[in-house]
Motif scaffolding. Structure first.
Motif, PDB file in Angstrom:
ATOM      1  N   VAL A  42      10.196  -8.083  24.029  1.00 22.75           N
ATOM      2  CA  VAL A  42       9.549  -8.566  22.816  1.00 22.75           C
ATOM      3  C   VAL A  42      10.595  -8.942  21.772  1.00 22.75           C
ATOM      4  N   ASP A  43      11.687  -8.172  21.697  1.00 24.03           N
ATOM      5  CA  ASP A  43      12.760  -8.493  20.745  1.00 24.03           C
ATOM      6  C   ASP A  43      13.264  -9.918  20.935  1.00 24.03           C
ATOM      7  N   ASP A  44      13.446 -10.317  22.193  1.00 25.73           N
ATOM      8  CA  ASP A  44      13.942 -11.664  22.489  1.00 25.73           C
ATOM      9  C   ASP A  44      12.932 -12.727  22.068  1.00 25.73           C
ATOM     10  N   ILE A  45      11.661 -12.444  22.302  1.00 24.70           N
ATOM     11  CA  ILE A  45      10.618 -13.430  21.990  1.00 24.70           C
ATOM     12  C   ILE A  45      10.516 -13.665  20.488  1.00 24.70           C
ATOM     13  N   VAL A  46      10.493 -12.576  19.708  1.00 20.04           N
ATOM     14  CA  VAL A  46      10.360 -12.761  18.257  1.00 20.04           C
ATOM     15  C   VAL A  46      11.607 -13.414  17.673  1.00 20.04           C
ATOM     16  N   LEU A  47      12.763 -13.106  18.255  1.00 20.01           N
ATOM     17  CA  LEU A  47      13.993 -13.746  17.781  1.00 20.01           C
ATOM     18  C   LEU A  47      13.954 -15.236  18.055  1.00 20.01           C
ATOM     19  N   ARG A  48      13.527 -15.618  19.247  1.00 18.55           N
ATOM     20  CA  ARG A  48      13.439 -17.038  19.587  1.00 18.55           C
ATOM     21  C   ARG A  48      12.392 -17.753  18.723  1.00 18.55           C
ATOM     22  N   ALA A  49      11.270 -17.090  18.463  1.00 13.45           N
ATOM     23  CA  ALA A  49      10.206 -17.713  17.668  1.00 13.45           C
ATOM     24  C   ALA A  49      10.484 -17.664  16.176  1.00 13.45           C
ATOM     25  N   GLY A  50      11.421 -16.808  15.760  1.00 14.32           N
ATOM     26  CA  GLY A  50      11.729 -16.691  14.342  1.00 14.32           C
ATOM     27  C   GLY A  50      10.653 -15.988  13.543  1.00 14.32           C
ATOM     28  N   VAL A  51      10.020 -14.971  14.155  1.00 13.94           N
ATOM     29  CA  VAL A  51       8.961 -14.223  13.475  1.00 13.94           C
ATOM     30  C   VAL A  51       9.265 -12.735  13.563  1.00 13.94           C
ATOM     31  N   SER A  52       8.457 -11.944  12.895  1.00 16.46           N
ATOM     32  CA  SER A  52       8.635 -10.494  12.912  1.00 16.46           C
ATOM     33  C   SER A  52       7.897  -9.873  14.094  1.00 16.46           C
ATOM     34  N   HIS A  53       8.245  -8.616  14.378  1.00 19.94           N
ATOM     35  CA  HIS A  53       7.512  -7.888  15.412  1.00 19.94           C
ATOM     36  C   HIS A  53       6.036  -7.759  15.034  1.00 19.94           C
ATOM     37  N   GLY A  54       5.779  -7.557  13.747  1.00 23.89           N
ATOM     38  CA  GLY A  54       4.393  -7.431  13.312  1.00 23.89           C
ATOM     39  C   GLY A  54       3.579  -8.668  13.616  1.00 23.89           C
ATOM     40  N   THR A  55       4.201  -9.832  13.417  1.00 18.40           N
ATOM     41  CA  THR A  55       3.508 -11.082  13.735  1.00 18.40           C
ATOM     42  C   THR A  55       3.190 -11.159  15.216  1.00 18.40           C
ATOM     43  N   PHE A  56       4.165 -10.774  16.049  1.00 18.80           N
ATOM     44  CA  PHE A  56       3.917 -10.783  17.494  1.00 18.80           C
ATOM     45  C   PHE A  56       2.713  -9.920  17.838  1.00 18.80           C
ATOM     46  N   TYR A  57       2.676  -8.715  17.292  1.00 16.63           N
ATOM     47  CA  TYR A  57       1.611  -7.775  17.659  1.00 16.63           C
ATOM     48  C   TYR A  57       0.275  -8.127  17.011  1.00 16.63           C
ATOM     49  N   ASN A  58       0.256  -9.084  16.119  1.00 19.38           N
ATOM     50  CA  ASN A  58      -1.018  -9.620  15.637  1.00 19.38           C
ATOM     51  C   ASN A  58      -1.732 -10.419  16.724  1.00 19.38           C
ATOM     52  N   TYR A  59      -0.955 -10.926  17.678  1.00 21.13           N
ATOM     53  CA  TYR A  59      -1.516 -11.804  18.700  1.00 21.13           C
ATOM     54  C   TYR A  59      -1.492 -11.205  20.103  1.00 21.13           C
ATOM     55  N   PHE A  60      -0.495 -10.373  20.390  1.00 21.22           N
ATOM     56  CA  PHE A  60      -0.332  -9.842  21.739  1.00 21.22           C
ATOM     57  C   PHE A  60      -0.005  -8.349  21.679  1.00 21.22           C
ATOM     58  N   ALA A  61      -0.507  -7.619  22.669  1.00 18.17           N
ATOM     59  CA  ALA A  61      -0.310  -6.165  22.686  1.00 18.17           C
ATOM     60  C   ALA A  61       1.103  -5.791  23.121  1.00 18.17           C
ATOM     61  N   ASN A  62       1.701  -6.601  23.999  1.00 12.05           N
ATOM     62  CA  ASN A  62       3.023  -6.281  24.544  1.00 12.05           C
ATOM     63  C   ASN A  62       3.533  -7.495  25.315  1.00 12.05           C
ATOM     64  N   LYS A  63       4.682  -7.355  25.957  1.00 10.53           N
ATOM     65  CA  LYS A  63       5.268  -8.471  26.701  1.00 10.53           C
ATOM     66  C   LYS A  63       4.350  -8.911  27.839  1.00 10.53           C
ATOM     67  N   ARG A  64       3.737  -7.958  28.502  1.00 11.90           N
ATOM     68  CA  ARG A  64       2.867  -8.318  29.616  1.00 11.90           C
ATOM     69  C   ARG A  64       1.652  -9.110  29.144  1.00 11.90           C
ATOM     70  N   ASP A  65       1.173  -8.788  27.961  1.00 10.56           N
ATOM     71  CA  ASP A  65      -0.012  -9.453  27.435  1.00 10.56           C
ATOM     72  C   ASP A  65       0.232 -10.935  27.203  1.00 10.56           C
ATOM     73  N   ILE A  66       1.418 -11.294  26.726  1.00  9.58           N
ATOM     74  CA  ILE A  66       1.702 -12.712  26.460  1.00  9.58           C
ATOM     75  C   ILE A  66       1.938 -13.494  27.752  1.00  9.58           C
ATOM     76  N   LEU A  67       2.196 -12.799  28.848  1.00  9.89           N
ATOM     77  CA  LEU A  67       2.506 -13.481  30.102  1.00  9.89           C
ATOM     78  C   LEU A  67       1.346 -14.354  30.571  1.00  9.89           C
TER      79      LEU A  67
END
Length: 207
Positions: A37-62
């Motif tokens: 997840v760290d890599d994904i938010v860094l690439r997207a330029g968003v916070s961890h909180g933003t990621f977890y607004n949409y997906f529960a974890n790395k597997r969820d976004i797959l």
């Protein structure tokens, strides 16, 4: 009242798409297991909180990444070509698709490698997601076969569903040939000729 809601919905959809695109780029260049997840938010330029607004974890976004992979393939391989009206047009259209397979592998080799060689080893849910997308594409191919029968250039005895699956299998063969072209001499010209000849003979009306 509706305009602010529509604006928020569009912003939310755009942010989710940015996360999916970032995950897609990482998965197809580095592999699913090598990222977090760290890599994904860094690439997207968003916070961890933003990621977890949409997906529960790395597997969820797959799952969203897998759907995006198929969307890319549909856009890049099928495009907006007109439905063929004759067997010659049918052959020519599939020939263009074969060419696009080679272009796709050259431009985004990680996409094809991920779908063909890594995805199925992650878990059973991935296989189900891939099969779901394959069913969508199979239905579209079956519809195209039906139109070919209506136009009189495909064999009316064909089972459209089975013939559609044959077309998808041939498309998969073109992608595999493109992946291995450098090592076994499967040039796009050779593959294009062989696969379009095969489909014309297997599905077309005998002259």
């Amino acid at each position: 009242m509706n305009e602010p809601r529509l604006g928020l919905a569009a912003h939310s959809a755009r942010r989710r798409a940015e996360l999916v695109r970032a995950a897609y780029e990482l998965v197809t260049t580095r592999g699913y297991r090598a990222i977090g997840v760290d890599d994904i938010v860094l690439r997207a330029g968003v916070s961890h909180g933003t990621f977890y607004n949409y997906f529960a974890n790395k597997r969820d976004i797959l799952d969203a990444v897998l759907d995006h992979c198929f969307d890319v393939i549909r856009e890049r391989l099928i495009g907006e070509d007109a439905i063929p009206a004759s067997l010659d047009e049918f052959r020519a259209r599939f020939g263009r698709i074969v060419d696009r397979c080679y272009d796709l592998v050259a431009g985004e080799p990680g996409l094809v490698n991920f779908l063909l060689f890594e995805a199925a080893s992650i878990d059973d849910q991935v296989i189900e997601r891939v099969m779901h997308n394959a069913q969508i594409d199979g239905a579209a191919a079956a519809q195209e076969v039906g139109l070919g029968i209506e136009h009189g250039y495909l064999d009316p005895r064909l089972d459209t569903r089975i013939a559609g699956e044959v077309m998808l299998s041939v498309l998969m063969s073109a992608l595999l040939a493109a992946v291995h072209s450098g090592s076994v001499g499967l040039t796009r010209e050779r593959v294009r000729t062989q696969l379009t000849d095969f489909l014309a003979r297997a599905l077309g009306v005998e002259p």
